[in-house]
Design a protein around this motif. Structure first.
Motif, PDB file in Angstrom:
ATOM      1  N   LEU A 181      41.741  -0.416  12.100  1.00  0.00           N
ATOM      2  CA  LEU A 181      41.840  -1.029  10.775  1.00  0.00           C
ATOM      3  C   LEU A 181      40.592  -1.845  10.453  1.00  0.00           C
ATOM      4  CD1 LEU A 181      45.586  -2.136  10.929  1.00  0.00           C
ATOM      5  CD2 LEU A 181      44.620  -0.302   9.517  1.00  0.00           C
ATOM      6  N   GLY A 182      40.050  -2.513  11.465  1.00  0.00           N
ATOM      7  CA  GLY A 182      38.849  -3.302  11.241  1.00  0.00           C
ATOM      8  C   GLY A 182      37.625  -2.471  10.925  1.00  0.00           C
ATOM      9  N   SER A 183      37.609  -1.225  11.403  1.00  0.00           N
ATOM     10  CA  SER A 183      36.435  -0.380  11.175  1.00  0.00           C
ATOM     11  C   SER A 183      36.468   0.343   9.833  1.00  0.00           C
ATOM     12  CB  SER A 183      36.311   0.656  12.298  1.00  0.00           C
ATOM     13  OG  SER A 183      37.325   1.643  12.201  1.00  0.00           O
ATOM     14  N   LEU A 184      37.636   0.422   9.199  1.00  0.00           N
ATOM     15  CA  LEU A 184      37.745   1.186   7.955  1.00  0.00           C
ATOM     16  C   LEU A 184      36.776   0.709   6.865  1.00  0.00           C
ATOM     17  CD1 LEU A 184      41.588   1.814   7.560  1.00  0.00           C
ATOM     18  CD2 LEU A 184      39.816   3.451   8.176  1.00  0.00           C
ATOM     19  N   PRO A 185      36.660  -0.596   6.594  1.00  0.00           N
ATOM     20  CA  PRO A 185      35.738  -1.006   5.532  1.00  0.00           C
ATOM     21  C   PRO A 185      34.294  -0.597   5.800  1.00  0.00           C
ATOM     22  CG  PRO A 185      37.230  -2.789   6.095  1.00  0.00           C
ATOM     23  CD  PRO A 185      37.407  -1.745   7.134  1.00  0.00           C
ATOM     24  N   PHE A 186      33.888  -0.587   7.070  1.00  0.00           N
ATOM     25  CA  PHE A 186      32.503  -0.241   7.391  1.00  0.00           C
ATOM     26  C   PHE A 186      32.236   1.244   7.168  1.00  0.00           C
ATOM     27  CE2 PHE A 186      33.479  -3.998   9.957  1.00  0.00           C
ATOM     28  CZ  PHE A 186      32.468  -4.843   9.530  1.00  0.00           C
ATOM     29  N   GLN A 187      33.274   2.073   7.266  1.00  0.00           N
ATOM     30  CA  GLN A 187      33.102   3.493   7.013  1.00  0.00           C
ATOM     31  C   GLN A 187      32.879   3.788   5.535  1.00  0.00           C
ATOM     32  OE1 GLN A 187      36.355   5.768   8.749  1.00  0.00           O
ATOM     33  NE2 GLN A 187      36.541   4.298  10.429  1.00  0.00           N
ATOM     34  N   LEU A 188      33.239   2.821   4.677  1.00  0.00           N
ATOM     35  CA  LEU A 188      33.184   3.048   3.232  1.00  0.00           C
ATOM     36  C   LEU A 188      32.257   2.065   2.521  1.00  0.00           C
ATOM     37  CD1 LEU A 188      37.030   3.500   2.683  1.00  0.00           C
ATOM     38  CD2 LEU A 188      35.319   5.296   2.935  1.00  0.00           C
ATOM     39  N   GLU A 189      31.384   1.397   3.262  1.00  0.00           N
ATOM     40  CA  GLU A 189      30.569   0.356   2.618  1.00  0.00           C
ATOM     41  C   GLU A 189      29.345   0.915   1.908  1.00  0.00           C
ATOM     42  OE1 GLU A 189      29.122  -2.464   5.424  1.00  0.00           O
ATOM     43  OE2 GLU A 189      28.332  -0.955   6.809  1.00  0.00           O
ATOM     44  N   THR A 190      29.006   2.202   2.118  1.00  0.00           N
ATOM     45  CA  THR A 190      27.862   2.804   1.437  1.00  0.00           C
ATOM     46  C   THR A 190      28.342   3.965   0.576  1.00  0.00           C
ATOM     47  OG1 THR A 190      27.417   4.416   3.195  1.00  0.00           O
ATOM     48  CG2 THR A 190      26.388   2.237   3.413  1.00  0.00           C
ATOM     49  N   ALA A 239      43.318   5.696   0.343  1.00  0.00           N
ATOM     50  CA  ALA A 239      44.131   4.553  -0.060  1.00  0.00           C
ATOM     51  C   ALA A 239      45.317   4.349   0.870  1.00  0.00           C
ATOM     52  CB  ALA A 239      44.611   4.742  -1.501  1.00  0.00           C
ATOM     53  N   ARG A 240      45.777   5.456   1.493  1.00  0.00           N
ATOM     54  CA  ARG A 240      46.953   5.377   2.357  1.00  0.00           C
ATOM     55  C   ARG A 240      46.614   5.258   3.847  1.00  0.00           C
ATOM     56  NH1 ARG A 240      49.053   9.950   2.638  1.00  0.00           N
ATOM     57  NH2 ARG A 240      47.611  11.198   1.385  1.00  0.00           N
ATOM     58  N   GLN A 241      45.321   5.353   4.170  1.00  0.00           N
ATOM     59  CA  GLN A 241      44.954   5.442   5.584  1.00  0.00           C
ATOM     60  C   GLN A 241      45.312   4.189   6.370  1.00  0.00           C
ATOM     61  OE1 GLN A 241      40.922   6.702   6.185  1.00  0.00           O
ATOM     62  NE2 GLN A 241      41.217   7.084   8.364  1.00  0.00           N
ATOM     63  N   ALA A 242      45.020   3.016   5.821  1.00  0.00           N
ATOM     64  CA  ALA A 242      45.325   1.777   6.539  1.00  0.00           C
ATOM     65  C   ALA A 242      46.825   1.634   6.766  1.00  0.00           C
ATOM     66  CB  ALA A 242      44.783   0.582   5.755  1.00  0.00           C
ATOM     67  N   GLU A 243      47.615   1.981   5.753  1.00  0.00           N
ATOM     68  CA  GLU A 243      49.073   1.883   5.891  1.00  0.00           C
ATOM     69  C   GLU A 243      49.578   2.833   6.977  1.00  0.00           C
ATOM     70  OE1 GLU A 243      53.122   2.731   3.228  1.00  0.00           O
ATOM     71  OE2 GLU A 243      51.145   2.686   2.273  1.00  0.00           O
ATOM     72  N   ARG A 244      49.024   4.044   7.015  1.00  0.00           N
ATOM     73  CA  ARG A 244      49.465   5.013   8.021  1.00  0.00           C
ATOM     74  C   ARG A 244      49.158   4.517   9.439  1.00  0.00           C
ATOM     75  NH1 ARG A 244      46.667   8.572   4.783  1.00  0.00           N
ATOM     76  NH2 ARG A 244      45.165   8.868   6.457  1.00  0.00           N
ATOM     77  N   ILE A 245      47.971   3.979   9.633  1.00  0.00           N
ATOM     78  CA  ILE A 245      47.585   3.500  10.971  1.00  0.00           C
ATOM     79  C   ILE A 245      48.439   2.305  11.372  1.00  0.00           C
ATOM     80  CG2 ILE A 245      45.719   2.451  12.303  1.00  0.00           C
ATOM     81  CD1 ILE A 245      43.774   4.161  10.632  1.00  0.00           C
ATOM     82  N   ALA A 246      48.619   1.368  10.439  1.00  0.00           N
ATOM     83  CA  ALA A 246      49.368   0.150  10.746  1.00  0.00           C
ATOM     84  C   ALA A 246      50.834   0.431  11.058  1.00  0.00           C
ATOM     85  CB  ALA A 246      49.259  -0.832   9.586  1.00  0.00           C
ATOM     86  N   SER A 247      51.371   1.510  10.509  1.00  0.00           N
ATOM     87  CA  SER A 247      52.798   1.794  10.683  1.00  0.00           C
ATOM     88  C   SER A 247      53.102   2.584  11.955  1.00  0.00           C
ATOM     89  CB  SER A 247      53.326   2.568   9.474  1.00  0.00           C
ATOM     90  OG  SER A 247      52.743   3.853   9.410  1.00  0.00           O
ATOM     91  N   LEU A 248      52.084   3.011  12.692  1.00  0.00           N
ATOM     92  CA  LEU A 248      52.319   3.814  13.894  1.00  0.00           C
ATOM     93  C   LEU A 248      53.058   3.003  14.958  1.00  0.00           C
ATOM     94  CD1 LEU A 248      48.863   5.607  14.261  1.00  0.00           C
ATOM     95  CD2 LEU A 248      51.040   6.651  13.580  1.00  0.00           C
ATOM     96  N   THR A 249      53.973   3.659  15.647  1.00  0.00           N
ATOM     97  CA  THR A 249      54.724   3.031  16.724  1.00  0.00           C
ATOM     98  C   THR A 249      54.329   3.643  18.064  1.00  0.00           C
ATOM     99  OG1 THR A 249      56.544   4.631  16.652  1.00  0.00           O
ATOM    100  CG2 THR A 249      56.668   2.734  15.143  1.00  0.00           C
ATOM    101  N   GLU A 250      54.771   3.008  19.130  1.00  0.00           N
ATOM    102  CA  GLU A 250      54.528   3.561  20.462  1.00  0.00           C
ATOM    103  C   GLU A 250      55.128   4.958  20.588  1.00  0.00           C
ATOM    104  OE1 GLU A 250      55.794   0.589  23.400  1.00  0.00           O
ATOM    105  OE2 GLU A 250      55.415  -0.885  21.815  1.00  0.00           O
ATOM    106  N   THR A 251      56.294   5.168  19.986  1.00  0.00           N
ATOM    107  CA  THR A 251      56.938   6.483  20.020  1.00  0.00           C
ATOM    108  C   THR A 251      56.093   7.520  19.287  1.00  0.00           C
ATOM    109  OG1 THR A 251      59.128   5.491  20.152  1.00  0.00           O
ATOM    110  CG2 THR A 251      59.008   7.777  19.409  1.00  0.00           C
TER     111      THR A 251
END
Length: 238
Positions: A151-160, A182-194
């Motif tokens: 999640l922390g790296s996402l903004p750097f991928q889109l800064e240029t 637009a949905r990528q951060a939500e998808r990553i944050a919602s992942l579970t161990e399962t």
């Protein structure tokens, strides 16, 4: 508007030649391990690649699969392979894993650079970590740390502008939808161990891996026989 004008000026009259290429068929998994040695008797170490077919980019488990790969071997010193095979056991000069997801399929790969004398142990440890992640999944700490870095790296991928354009081209090429970013951060944050364990079970196949080495055959043959019949290739001399 100026960019559009220049693109249309340069490419607007281009026409396709011939029918579109047929999509490539998805890769077929092996029903068992193969071990192939490219005999390099002058070497004192072994360069190992082991892997198998994996998922397409459009797969619904892609995000969980990238997190899984980061935990296993794609996350540098925070990953299991580096922490164990390189740091704790001291078996490898370099070790890691990668997931290449394409339109009609993909590949999962582990790479190891090790001494000829330790090639069997390095391969066995790599396969064992693949099995363990599929059997037990990630720890809560591993998942949280990996999600945080992603999640922390996402903004750097889109800064240029180049980064934004590349992300949009990727989304269009793989049919992911223009709202994919637009949905990528939500998808990553919602992942579970399962979720991550499910991806590991779907992708990781240590019993069906193709193991390829560039190494001195006679120094490694006995170690490799534990993983299956050993095939050999002799590289051309020129």
């Amino acid at each position: 508007d100026e960019a559009r004008r220049l693109v249309e000026q340069a490419f607007g009259d281009w026409q396709p030649v011939g029918p579109p290429a047929e999509p490539a068929p998805p890769p077929i998994r092996s029903t068992g391990r193969r071990v192939v040695v490219i005999d390099r008797p002058e070497l004192t170490q072994a360069s190992v690649r082991l892997g198998h077919p994996a998922i397409a980019r459009q797969s619904p488990i892609y995000d969980a699969a990238t997190v899984m790969n980061t935990i296993l071997g794609g996350g540098g010193f925070a990953s299991r392979l580096v922490a164990d095979v390189r740091t704790r056991q001291g078996l490898a000069y370099s070790v890691g894993s990668g997931l290449a997801a394409r339109r009609s399929g993909g590949a999962f790969l582990v790479g190891v650079q090790t001494k000829s004398a330790s090639v069997g142990q390095a391969i066995a440890s790599s396969l064992a970590h693949m099995s363990a992640l599929a059997e037990s999944g990630p720890t809560a700490t591993e998942l949280a740390d990996t999600q945080g870095r992603a999640l922390g790296s996402l903004p750097f991928q889109l800064e240029t502008n180049r980064g934004k354009a590349g992300a949009l081209i990727t989304a269009a090429f793989y049919g992911l939808g223009l709202d994919h970013l637009a949905r990528q951060a939500e998808r990553i944050a919602s992942l579970t161990e399962t979720d991550v364990q499910t991806a590991a079970r779907a992708i990781l196949d240590p019993d069906g891996a193709l193991i390829v080495l560039a190494a001195p055959l006679e120094a490694v043959r006995a170690q490799l026989e534990a993983f299956g019949p050993v095939e050999t290739l002799v590289p051309p001399t020129n």
